[in-house]
Write a protein that holds these residues in place. Sequence first.
Motif, PDB file in Angstrom:
ATOM      1  N   GLY A 149       5.602   0.357  -4.906  1.00 36.67           N
ATOM      2  CA  GLY A 149       5.521   0.964  -3.575  1.00 36.67           C
ATOM      3  C   GLY A 149       6.900   1.347  -3.052  1.00 36.67           C
ATOM      4  O   GLY A 149       7.097   2.439  -2.500  1.00 36.67           O
ATOM      5  N   ILE A 150       7.888   0.464  -3.261  1.00 39.92           N
ATOM      6  CA  ILE A 150       9.243   0.756  -2.793  1.00 39.92           C
ATOM      7  C   ILE A 150       9.794   1.973  -3.544  1.00 39.92           C
ATOM      8  O   ILE A 150      10.404   2.875  -2.958  1.00 39.92           O
ATOM      9  CB  ILE A 150      10.168  -0.463  -2.987  1.00 39.92           C
ATOM     10  N   GLU A 151       9.522   1.995  -4.855  1.00 40.51           N
ATOM     11  CA  GLU A 151       9.977   3.124  -5.680  1.00 40.51           C
ATOM     12  C   GLU A 151       9.348   4.430  -5.179  1.00 40.51           C
ATOM     13  O   GLU A 151      10.014   5.453  -5.065  1.00 40.51           O
ATOM     14  CB  GLU A 151       9.587   2.847  -7.145  1.00 40.51           C
ATOM     15  N   ALA A 152       8.066   4.371  -4.815  1.00 40.54           N
ATOM     16  CA  ALA A 152       7.376   5.571  -4.304  1.00 40.54           C
ATOM     17  C   ALA A 152       8.009   6.033  -2.991  1.00 40.54           C
ATOM     18  O   ALA A 152       8.179   7.232  -2.752  1.00 40.54           O
ATOM     19  CB  ALA A 152       5.899   5.256  -4.092  1.00 40.54           C
ATOM     20  N   ALA A 153       8.414   5.094  -2.164  1.00 41.69           N
ATOM     21  CA  ALA A 153       9.064   5.443  -0.884  1.00 41.69           C
ATOM     22  C   ALA A 153      10.404   6.125  -1.148  1.00 41.69           C
ATOM     23  O   ALA A 153      10.743   7.120  -0.497  1.00 41.69           O
ATOM     24  CB  ALA A 153       9.258   4.184  -0.043  1.00 41.69           C
TER      25      ALA A 153
ATOM     26  N   LYS B  93      15.933  -0.632   3.288  1.00 43.27           N
ATOM     27  CA  LYS B  93      16.539  -1.954   3.449  1.00 43.27           C
ATOM     28  C   LYS B  93      15.535  -3.012   3.011  1.00 43.27           C
ATOM     29  O   LYS B  93      14.366  -2.937   3.380  1.00 43.27           O
ATOM     30  CB  LYS B  93      16.959  -2.166   4.906  1.00 43.27           C
ATOM     31  N   ILE B  94      16.001  -3.964   2.233  1.00 43.56           N
ATOM     32  CA  ILE B  94      15.161  -5.053   1.756  1.00 43.56           C
ATOM     33  C   ILE B  94      15.401  -6.260   2.655  1.00 43.56           C
ATOM     34  O   ILE B  94      16.504  -6.814   2.670  1.00 43.56           O
ATOM     35  CB  ILE B  94      15.482  -5.389   0.286  1.00 43.56           C
ATOM     36  N   ASN B  95      14.383  -6.645   3.427  1.00 45.24           N
ATOM     37  CA  ASN B  95      14.493  -7.778   4.357  1.00 45.24           C
ATOM     38  C   ASN B  95      14.018  -9.052   3.673  1.00 45.24           C
ATOM     39  O   ASN B  95      12.850  -9.159   3.312  1.00 45.24           O
ATOM     40  CB  ASN B  95      13.634  -7.528   5.597  1.00 45.24           C
ATOM     41  N   THR B  96      14.930  -9.983   3.508  1.00 47.89           N
ATOM     42  CA  THR B  96      14.605 -11.250   2.850  1.00 47.89           C
ATOM     43  C   THR B  96      14.838 -12.397   3.817  1.00 47.89           C
ATOM     44  O   THR B  96      15.964 -12.577   4.294  1.00 47.89           O
ATOM     45  CB  THR B  96      15.484 -11.432   1.591  1.00 47.89           C
TER      46      THR B  96
ATOM     47  N   ARG C 218       0.828  -1.229   0.000  1.00 48.38           N
ATOM     48  CA  ARG C 218       0.000   0.000   0.000  1.00 48.38           C
ATOM     49  C   ARG C 218       0.855   1.268   0.000  1.00 48.38           C
ATOM     50  O   ARG C 218       0.346   2.371   0.233  1.00 48.38           O
ATOM     51  CB  ARG C 218      -0.885  -0.006   1.258  1.00 48.38           C
ATOM     52  N   MET C 219       2.157   1.084  -0.219  1.00 51.91           N
ATOM     53  CA  MET C 219       3.082   2.218  -0.068  1.00 51.91           C
ATOM     54  C   MET C 219       2.956   3.241  -1.190  1.00 51.91           C
ATOM     55  O   MET C 219       3.192   4.433  -1.000  1.00 51.91           O
ATOM     56  CB  MET C 219       4.522   1.694   0.027  1.00 51.91           C
ATOM     57  N   GLU C 220       2.528   2.805  -2.378  1.00 54.99           N
ATOM     58  CA  GLU C 220       2.458   3.723  -3.523  1.00 54.99           C
ATOM     59  C   GLU C 220       1.619   4.954  -3.158  1.00 54.99           C
ATOM     60  O   GLU C 220       2.000   6.078  -3.449  1.00 54.99           O
ATOM     61  CB  GLU C 220       1.835   2.985  -4.711  1.00 54.99           C
ATOM     62  N   LYS C 221       0.525   4.721  -2.423  1.00 56.88           N
ATOM     63  CA  LYS C 221      -0.383   5.825  -2.069  1.00 56.88           C
ATOM     64  C   LYS C 221       0.098   6.561  -0.802  1.00 56.88           C
ATOM     65  O   LYS C 221      -0.058   7.766  -0.683  1.00 56.88           O
ATOM     66  CB  LYS C 221      -1.779   5.228  -1.788  1.00 56.88           C
ATOM     67  N   LEU C 222       0.720   5.826   0.115  1.00 54.90           N
ATOM     68  CA  LEU C 222       0.993   6.408   1.443  1.00 54.90           C
ATOM     69  C   LEU C 222       2.425   6.892   1.638  1.00 54.90           C
ATOM     70  O   LEU C 222       2.733   7.525   2.652  1.00 54.90           O
ATOM     71  CB  LEU C 222       0.637   5.376   2.522  1.00 54.90           C
ATOM     72  N   ALA C 223       3.311   6.641   0.671  1.00 51.91           N
ATOM     73  CA  ALA C 223       4.728   6.988   0.877  1.00 51.91           C
ATOM     74  C   ALA C 223       4.907   8.472   1.206  1.00 51.91           C
ATOM     75  O   ALA C 223       5.547   8.822   2.198  1.00 51.91           O
ATOM     76  CB  ALA C 223       5.536   6.620  -0.364  1.00 51.91           C
ATOM     77  N   ARG C 224       4.324   9.342   0.384  1.00 49.47           N
ATOM     78  CA  ARG C 224       4.558  10.783   0.595  1.00 49.47           C
ATOM     79  C   ARG C 224       3.951  11.272   1.917  1.00 49.47           C
ATOM     80  O   ARG C 224       4.663  11.892   2.714  1.00 49.47           O
ATOM     81  CB  ARG C 224       4.028  11.591  -0.588  1.00 49.47           C
ATOM     82  N   PRO C 225       2.688  10.962   2.226  1.00 49.73           N
ATOM     83  CA  PRO C 225       2.155  11.431   3.517  1.00 49.73           C
ATOM     84  C   PRO C 225       2.947  10.896   4.716  1.00 49.73           C
ATOM     85  O   PRO C 225       3.155  11.615   5.686  1.00 49.73           O
ATOM     86  CB  PRO C 225       0.723  10.886   3.536  1.00 49.73           C
ATOM     87  N   LEU C 226       3.453   9.664   4.624  1.00 48.01           N
ATOM     88  CA  LEU C 226       4.223   9.108   5.749  1.00 48.01           C
ATOM     89  C   LEU C 226       5.585   9.796   5.869  1.00 48.01           C
ATOM     90  O   LEU C 226       6.029  10.125   6.976  1.00 48.01           O
ATOM     91  CB  LEU C 226       4.397   7.597   5.574  1.00 48.01           C
ATOM     92  N   ALA C 227       6.205  10.047   4.724  1.00 48.92           N
ATOM     93  CA  ALA C 227       7.514  10.721   4.769  1.00 48.92           C
ATOM     94  C   ALA C 227       7.350  12.148   5.292  1.00 48.92           C
ATOM     95  O   ALA C 227       8.118  12.596   6.141  1.00 48.92           O
ATOM     96  CB  ALA C 227       8.127  10.726   3.366  1.00 48.92           C
ATOM     97  N   GLU C 228       6.312  12.836   4.832  1.00 47.19           N
ATOM     98  CA  GLU C 228       6.071  14.209   5.303  1.00 47.19           C
ATOM     99  C   GLU C 228       5.745  14.229   6.797  1.00 47.19           C
ATOM    100  O   GLU C 228       6.079  15.169   7.505  1.00 47.19           O
ATOM    101  CB  GLU C 228       4.944  14.852   4.500  1.00 47.19           C
ATOM    102  N   ALA C 229       5.129  13.163   7.291  1.00 49.75           N
ATOM    103  CA  ALA C 229       4.763  13.104   8.717  1.00 49.75           C
ATOM    104  C   ALA C 229       5.969  12.804   9.605  1.00 49.75           C
ATOM    105  O   ALA C 229       5.940  13.106  10.794  1.00 49.75           O
ATOM    106  CB  ALA C 229       3.687  12.044   8.929  1.00 49.75           C
TER     107      ALA C 229
END
Length: 328
Positions: A146-150, A159-162, A103-114
């Motif tokens: 989503g990762i790209e949006a973040a 960090k990519i956790n595998t 769900r990061m594509e939509k929420l990346a910017r608001p979360l980063a700004e917060a």
Amino acid sequence: MSQQLTDNFGRRIDYLRLSVTDRCDLRCQYCMPKDFKDFAEPGGWLSYEEITRVVMAFARLGLRHLRITGGEPLVRRDLPILVRELAAIPGIEDISLSSNCTRMEKLARPLAEAGVRRLNVSLDSLRPERYREITGGGKLDKVLRGIEAAREAGMAPIKINTVAMAGFNDDEFDELIDYCAPRGYTLRLIETMPVGETGRKALGSYLDLGKVRKRLARSRGLEPAAMPGAGPARYYRIPGSDTTIGFITPISQHFCETCNRVRLSCEGDIFTCLGDEHRYGLIQPLRDGCSDDELLEHVLAAVRTKPERHEFNENQEKVVRFMSMTGG
Ligand code: SF4
């Protein structure tokens, strides 16, 4: 008052992993059973006000690092509102997030700004079919967007956790490194852990990361490196590049002696150790109207119960709850 939170083994506790929900939109095989439905009721979740009060108590005791986890934290509504509240607490220097990025594509910017600065992404495969299989139906392309949006929103490092699983994704580590390197992401390989029945089952594909590191050192040449963050990973750099790889080895080479963290579940229970079932409940005192000083005393009392280390090797049946309950 800035007092340091120290456990009975002299370890300073300055890192809280905050689970805002036990729910998730994926069903990773080593984490939550496919048909699991026994989630905490929203009424039993800490409200954002209550979470903020608890984090303020921890901050008065020297908390500096806060990681927001789940389940999948982005399934909890209005998460940027909580992040903004927490970022305003004096003493909190660093807010990071663990997410599956569906769900990061939509929420990346608001979360980063917060106020979210750093991101850890759960990603066990770059092959759409395999990804769908391990996550119980997840769509890889959505996650990669989503990762790209973040990244575009300024979250860094990413960090990519595998979770490393023999016979499943152990033929993909080079692909994952080649995916991370040009994007400036850091790959972190994680050993499976006997957390919950699902975690115990995943031990069937346990991979000793000490051996994997030696193999990668031969093929890529690895030199010790350091990375920002308060977590347990041991990092290595590929010489002549900025590419770092992290190894999280709770089974083959644990890191309990330097442990600096506790966890808070969405139901207000403090878990002082990932490898322990003991929980210290805060929801009752909070809802009984405890004062800030009383809340602080509860946090101190909880940390006094922190065990010296996990018993993942000695007693694999010990942890009953699923990883999704407190996040990793
Ligand atoms: S297993 Fe427990 S003591 Fe060990 S690093 Fe994790 S939380 Fe800390």
